[in-house]
Design a protein around this motif. Sequence first.
Motif, mmCIF file in Angstrom:
data_model
loop_
_atom_site.group_PDB
_atom_site.id
_atom_site.type_symbol
_atom_site.label_atom_id
_atom_site.label_comp_id
_atom_site.label_asym_id
_atom_site.label_seq_id
_atom_site.Cartn_x
_atom_site.Cartn_y
_atom_site.Cartn_z
ATOM 1 N N LEU A 513 41.753 4.303 23.034
ATOM 2 C CA LEU A 513 41.749 2.848 22.906
ATOM 3 C C LEU A 513 41.003 2.400 21.650
ATOM 4 O O LEU A 513 41.522 1.620 20.847
ATOM 5 C CB LEU A 513 41.115 2.219 24.152
ATOM 6 C CG LEU A 513 40.947 0.698 24.133
ATOM 7 C CD1 LEU A 513 42.295 0.012 24.008
ATOM 8 C CD2 LEU A 513 40.210 0.222 25.384
ATOM 9 N N LEU A 514 39.792 2.904 21.449
ATOM 10 C CA LEU A 514 38.992 2.492 20.292
ATOM 11 C C LEU A 514 39.616 2.984 18.993
ATOM 12 O O LEU A 514 39.585 2.292 17.968
ATOM 13 C CB LEU A 514 37.566 3.008 20.434
ATOM 14 C CG LEU A 514 36.794 2.485 21.651
ATOM 15 C CD1 LEU A 514 35.416 3.120 21.737
ATOM 16 C CD2 LEU A 514 36.670 0.971 21.613
ATOM 17 N N GLY A 515 40.202 4.178 19.046
ATOM 18 C CA GLY A 515 40.893 4.686 17.856
ATOM 19 C C GLY A 515 42.092 3.832 17.504
ATOM 20 O O GLY A 515 42.398 3.624 16.325
ATOM 21 N N HIS A 516 42.784 3.304 18.529
ATOM 22 C CA HIS A 516 43.916 2.407 18.278
ATOM 23 C C HIS A 516 43.463 1.131 17.579
ATOM 24 O O HIS A 516 44.221 0.527 16.816
ATOM 25 C CB HIS A 516 44.589 2.073 19.605
ATOM 26 C CG HIS A 516 45.785 1.186 19.490
ATOM 27 N ND1 HIS A 516 46.940 1.567 18.843
ATOM 28 C CD2 HIS A 516 46.001 -0.087 19.939
ATOM 29 C CE1 HIS A 516 47.825 0.582 18.892
ATOM 30 N NE2 HIS A 516 47.280 -0.438 19.547
ATOM 31 N N TRP A 517 42.234 0.714 17.823
ATOM 32 C CA TRP A 517 41.685 -0.467 17.160
ATOM 33 C C TRP A 517 41.141 -0.147 15.767
ATOM 34 O O TRP A 517 40.664 -1.042 15.074
ATOM 35 C CB TRP A 517 40.566 -1.079 18.001
ATOM 36 C CG TRP A 517 41.076 -1.692 19.272
ATOM 37 C CD1 TRP A 517 42.361 -2.019 19.560
ATOM 38 C CD2 TRP A 517 40.299 -2.039 20.428
ATOM 39 N NE1 TRP A 517 42.441 -2.556 20.826
ATOM 40 C CE2 TRP A 517 41.202 -2.585 21.387
ATOM 41 C CE3 TRP A 517 38.958 -1.942 20.764
ATOM 42 C CZ2 TRP A 517 40.783 -3.027 22.636
ATOM 43 C CZ3 TRP A 517 38.525 -2.387 22.004
ATOM 44 C CH2 TRP A 517 39.439 -2.928 22.930
ATOM 45 N N GLY A 518 41.158 1.127 15.385
ATOM 46 C CA GLY A 518 40.738 1.507 14.039
ATOM 47 C C GLY A 518 39.296 1.950 13.922
ATOM 48 O O GLY A 518 38.807 2.187 12.805
ATOM 49 N N MET A 519 38.601 2.088 15.034
ATOM 50 C CA MET A 519 37.194 2.497 14.981
ATOM 51 C C MET A 519 37.094 4.010 14.802
ATOM 52 O O MET A 519 38.024 4.761 15.133
ATOM 53 C CB MET A 519 36.458 2.053 16.245
ATOM 54 C CG MET A 519 36.559 0.551 16.525
ATOM 55 S SD MET A 519 35.634 -0.006 17.974
ATOM 56 C CE MET A 519 33.985 -0.106 17.297
ATOM 57 N N THR A 520 35.975 4.470 14.273
ATOM 58 C CA THR A 520 35.721 5.905 14.107
ATOM 59 C C THR A 520 34.943 6.374 15.330
ATOM 60 O O THR A 520 33.790 5.979 15.535
ATOM 61 C CB THR A 520 34.918 6.170 12.829
ATOM 62 O OG1 THR A 520 35.642 5.628 11.707
ATOM 63 C CG2 THR A 520 34.697 7.653 12.621
ATOM 64 N N VAL A 521 35.578 7.218 16.151
ATOM 65 C CA VAL A 521 35.060 7.516 17.482
ATOM 66 C C VAL A 521 34.576 8.955 17.577
ATOM 67 O O VAL A 521 35.241 9.881 17.076
ATOM 68 C CB VAL A 521 36.144 7.268 18.554
ATOM 69 C CG1 VAL A 521 35.562 7.418 19.946
ATOM 70 C CG2 VAL A 521 36.763 5.892 18.383
ATOM 71 N N SER A 522 33.434 9.124 18.235
ATOM 72 C CA SER A 522 32.941 10.444 18.632
ATOM 73 C C SER A 522 32.599 10.390 20.105
ATOM 74 O O SER A 522 32.305 9.314 20.648
ATOM 75 C CB SER A 522 31.705 10.840 17.821
ATOM 76 O OG SER A 522 32.012 10.917 16.442
ATOM 77 N N VAL A 523 32.633 11.557 20.758
ATOM 78 C CA VAL A 523 32.386 11.620 22.197
ATOM 79 C C VAL A 523 31.301 12.644 22.482
ATOM 80 O O VAL A 523 31.348 13.778 21.959
ATOM 81 C CB VAL A 523 33.668 11.993 22.968
ATOM 82 C CG1 VAL A 523 33.387 12.064 24.473
ATOM 83 C CG2 VAL A 523 34.780 10.995 22.683
ATOM 84 N N ALA A 524 30.338 12.243 23.290
ATOM 85 C CA ALA A 524 29.300 13.164 23.775
ATOM 86 C C ALA A 524 29.399 13.231 25.283
ATOM 87 O O ALA A 524 29.432 12.182 25.948
ATOM 88 C CB ALA A 524 27.917 12.683 23.347
#
Length: 890
Positions: A513-524
């Motif tokens: 979802l956040l990647g679809h909005w163009g944000m740079t995402v990381s997951v922990a």
Amino acid sequence: LINAANHLVWSTSLDGRNLIYVNRVAERIYGRPLKELASNPNYWLDAIHPDDRAEVVRRLGKLLERKHIEQDYRIVRPDGTIVWLHDRVSVVHDSQRNPIYIGGIGTDITEIRESEALYSSLVESMPMQVVRKNKHGKVVFANQMYCATIGRTLDELIGKSDADLFPPDLARKYCADDRQVLETGQVVNTVEEYQNPNGDRRYVEIFKSPVRDSAGNISGVQILFWDVTERTRAEEDVRLAKEAAENANRAKSEFLANMSHEIRTPMNGIIGMSELLLQTSPSAEQRDYLNIVKSSADSLLRLLNDILDFSKIEAGKLDLESSEFRLRDCVGQTVQALGPSAGGKGLELLVHVAPDIPETLVGDAGRLGQIVLNLVGNALKFTEQGEIEVNVAAESTSHDSICLHFSVRDTGIGIPPDRQQAIFESFSQADASTNRRFGGTGLGLTVSTQLVDMMQGRIWVESEVGRGTTFHFTASFNLGNEHDPPIDFKTLRGIPVLIVDDNPRFGQILNELLGHWGMTVSVAESGAAAIAELRRAADAGKSYAVALIDCQMSDIDGFRIVERIRQDDVLSQCETIMLSACAKAGDVERCRELGVTRYMQKPIVQSDLLVTLLPLAGDANVEAMSRFSPARQPQANYRKLKILLAEDGEVNRQVAIGLLTRQGHEVIVANDGVEAVAAIQSQAFDLVLMDVQMPNMDGLEATKIIREMESAAPRQTPIVAMTAGAMKGDEQHCLEAGMNSYLSKPIQPNVLYDVIERCAAEPVIGPSRHFQTTGEANAINIPLARRRCGDGDQLRRLAGMLMQESADLLASLAEAAARRDVDSISRHAHTLKGAAALFDAAGVVESAQTLENVAADSNFGELNPSLANLKSEVERMNQALHKLVDMPEE
């Protein structure tokens, strides 16, 4: 020339016995060489079929008397095959008019005779009467069944007309039907009643069709008759049974409506008083007791709703609405409502909607939510640990519609293969013991199955005992018209965000979802990993702007993570959003102490998250985002209102007073409609809560009188219906009476507060000084349009665009109507309806919907009247829009 002809040409002696001449066609007819025929002058007579020979010779013997004859007879070839020959025979004379020999021309009519034989065998074997007439109305053929019915032989019928066979009135009718067939070439189909000699009433169906010759010209009429008495009587029996069933359904519906009202009234007292008691200061033990009472009442209310829905579906009285809705908010909010129940069991609720699915659809969002709620509720009931995921993907798409595939996966007890079909049946569960262990009636899936079918979809289940269950269903929706400008995600692009959650699947969904909005995402996937990643990014000079942190994780919970972030000067600039599957007392206060930006319940509703992130990214246009999910925004501070409560029931009155005074409102009570009207006459109120069923004067009648009293007032008092009725049409009746909204008992506090806030905030305008000209009043809703579109130049610009677009669409509709292009009519009417809805132009919306229905049914008789009505409503709307465009700013 004779040898080149296709017909047999021959001549014999005057007695017809000696062959004088025959052309070469004889070889094909007789099956012998010409020489052989010439060598045996009597062969032609011997070749005639024995059954026809004597008649042929007899007719030839009388030829001198008649001069000319025509006859049909059979020729038997040497190989035994038969040839039918049609002869036209004449006497040939010398110059003194003395007869010298017989000459004939023969035509092979074998194919014609075979066709006639086939036709005759068919009509004789048919279980119906058949008669054929020429264009003069004379009988030329009838099968034996018809002859037996008329009581005459075929020879007696040939050449007879209807006037010869039937009474004058009946003969005239038959002749008129025959003329219609002969003149139009169209089939005439009727059912006629008659009385047989025994006095019994009988019914016969008559089917008249044209008979055509080889050139395609109509040469007669063929009539088929068959007795349909039993069918007609059966249809009458079905009609009577249908009427009886409809009467029974009406009686059942009335019973259910009364039952619903009688049950909901005490339920309102139980639920309302439990809610009020919970807001006092009960002991822990008392709170547990009250929660059990409230939970039991809620379960009983769900049971009542299931029974009502099931009964309405059975009676064919449940219809789907068709209005625009936002799919992601619909599914997200529906599942989120079950978040506390899931969190209480330690379960994770997940929602994933594929990014390629359009935002706005047209359909019944409430019934879709009901299906999802039933399936997720079932999953919660039978799942003790693990997770439940709702997934939505596109099954198929077209230019104006989409079929969606929903799945609800759980990690529960599963369903045995031999019970997987039975669970969709009424009052059925997978195991008789499950009702005692888990509760429920077995109606939820039955209702869901019927709703899915109404949405042109199907439902099925996949399950393995001990490993979980996945329910699937498909549903079709039309694509909506995007009235609002598309959201620009440019302020979110490139912003680094960290997702901290120990559930990998939740991390994947949020990452997408956040990647679809163009944000740079990381997951922990743990608290320790999150702190390490935050420090690594900060040391690299690429600190995270936002962290979404799960409240409950196995190693370090979300609050301790935020504490460490706030204690670190480098990390403290990171905005934090706390995510919780189960809200606990004190969580919100602790978040406030730690400076958490927002505390959100899982599963996250997409629009809620977007509205939260945009201001963090520096987007000042947060107001525009409220259109995504206005009902989900943080509640405004309730201002003190003066409310008139019209309610005759003591329990319901006390519940409503308690809920209203708890919010600081002043409440004036009226015991019936008469007192309510008197109160409105004597003082002003911010809002009226009106019970529908009251003695002396009910709520609907009281509302109509109040609206008449306020007809010249600049503002109308908002009136909200409160009723224990929950049947189809109840809400519509309230709105038609002049009410502004509708609440079904038992009253849910949050729903009550939302409705009060919305109705009290929306000024209900009476006749405006700007829209007094004939036909313009109420054509558009200016206050609502201002809230949707903004004020000033923006509102005027959109009004001008709507005037131009409506004119273009009307022109396109006129062209499509001339072509009877129902697809184009439906598409243009739907577009106009959506555009007019922006200004709440109810007349245009209703007329466009009517035209859309006419096109869908191909009801061409109603096409032009419906289009004319739409044009009239558009003119009213455009006159109001034109005044809006020219209106000076105030």
